[in-house]
Design an enzyme around this catalytic site. Structure first.
Site, PDB file in Angstrom:
ATOM      1  N   ASP A 129      73.930 -27.100   4.256  1.00  0.00           N
ATOM      2  CA  ASP A 129      73.686 -26.122   5.308  1.00  0.00           C
ATOM      3  C   ASP A 129      74.161 -26.760   6.604  1.00  0.00           C
ATOM      4  OD1 ASP A 129      72.713 -24.457   7.291  1.00  0.00           O
ATOM      5  OD2 ASP A 129      70.757 -24.140   6.338  1.00  0.00           O
ATOM      6  N   TYR A 167      79.434 -13.663  19.432  1.00  0.00           N
ATOM      7  CA  TYR A 167      80.352 -14.202  18.423  1.00  0.00           C
ATOM      8  C   TYR A 167      81.547 -14.883  19.089  1.00  0.00           C
ATOM      9  CZ  TYR A 167      83.817 -14.334  14.652  1.00  0.00           C
ATOM     10  OH  TYR A 167      84.760 -14.744  13.748  1.00  0.00           O
TER      11      TYR A 167
END
Length: 276
Positions: free
Chosen positions: A70, A164
């Site tokens: 992760d 984003y």
């Protein structure tokens, strides 16, 4: 052209899409691929895990090291870099391919989603740069390559999904800075972005739908471009915001029809985000 035989390459998000395509491309030359992704077990909607790609890498002629990772967890990144670096005495390349996308405005982006994009996109680039550097220094041609765009602050790109945009431009700005910082060590740091949509889950689910894939190219174009980048001498090919099509044209590739996801739509392929 130089080979990637026996090169030790970490690819994040390598269980599917562009990361998987890169892993298979490099494996054809006998590279050792660290397949680092969260997909340790099958996903209900998406194909591929680190283990299925590991088998594909080995079938293609490479060595595979599947690692459940992760990229939000910096200690997992440190552990991975230390394990690989100490096992092989070096890391030859890191490809920051793992990504999170949500094309939403500030008003419609939750803090949780905002944090997710910053952590998976720009923060992971920092973490890998920080923890892989001691081992990249031991390579004879070290590269860091991040999948992010040339920085474009046109209102068109910052208005509708600035959270984003910030995360992706952050990757590119960090890469430009690391390229200058790491120049004395001979470590190349570049970014790569597709000229067009690429047929991945991100395009299908976050940008459009299944039909949108018809207006995309196959991930193999990014894999071929990455191969060109990683085989360049690191000392004189760094600090660049690269576009896949431009990289391949410079490498004398002229037939791009081979990359069309749907050949019938070849003349309708859509230009990617952040490119005017």
């Amino acid at each position: 052209m130089p080979s990637l035989k026996n090169k030790v390459i970490i690819i994040t998000g390598a269980s599917r899409g562009i990361g998987r395509s890169m892993a298979l491309r490099f494996a054809q030359e006998g590279a050792t691929i660290v397949i680092a992704a969260k997909s340790d077990k099958p996903h209900p909607k998406l194909p591929g895990t680190i283990h299925t790609v590991a088998k594909e890498v080995e079938d293609a002629g490479g060595e595979a090291i599947p690692v459940a990772l992760d990229v939000r967890k910096e200690l997992q990144i440190k552990k991975l870099c230390d394990q690989i670096g100490e096992k092989f005495g070096r890391i030859d390349a890191v490809i920051n391919n793992a990504g999170a996308i949500s094309l939403t405005t500030v008003e419609n982006t939750s803090p949780k989603r905002y944090d997710l994009m910053q952590q998976i996109n720009s923060r992971a680039v920092y973490c890998f740069g920080h923890y892989a550097l001691p081992y990249l220094k031991q390579s004879d041609n070290p590269h860091i390559l991040s999948l992010s765009p040339p920085v474009n602050l046109s209102p068109k790109w910052v208005k509708d999904f600035s959270p984003y945009t910030l995360s992706k431009c952050g990757m590119s700005i960090l890469s430009k800075g690391m390229a200058e910082e790491f120049k004395e060590y001979g470590v190349a740091v570049n970014t790569l972005w597709p000229q067009t949509y690429i047929a991945t889950a991100a395009i299908e689910f976050a940008v459009g739908d299944k039909d949108t894939l018809n207006y995309a190219r196959k991930p193999e174009i990014m894999a071929d471009a990455a191969h060109v980048i990683l085989t360049h001498p690191s000392r004189n090919y760094t600090g660049l915001w690269l576009i896949d099509e431009e990289v391949l044209k410079a490498a004398k590739v002229s037939d791009f029809s081979q990359y069309a996801y749907n050949p019938e739509y070849e003349d309708k392929i859509q230009k990617d985000l952040f490119l005017d």
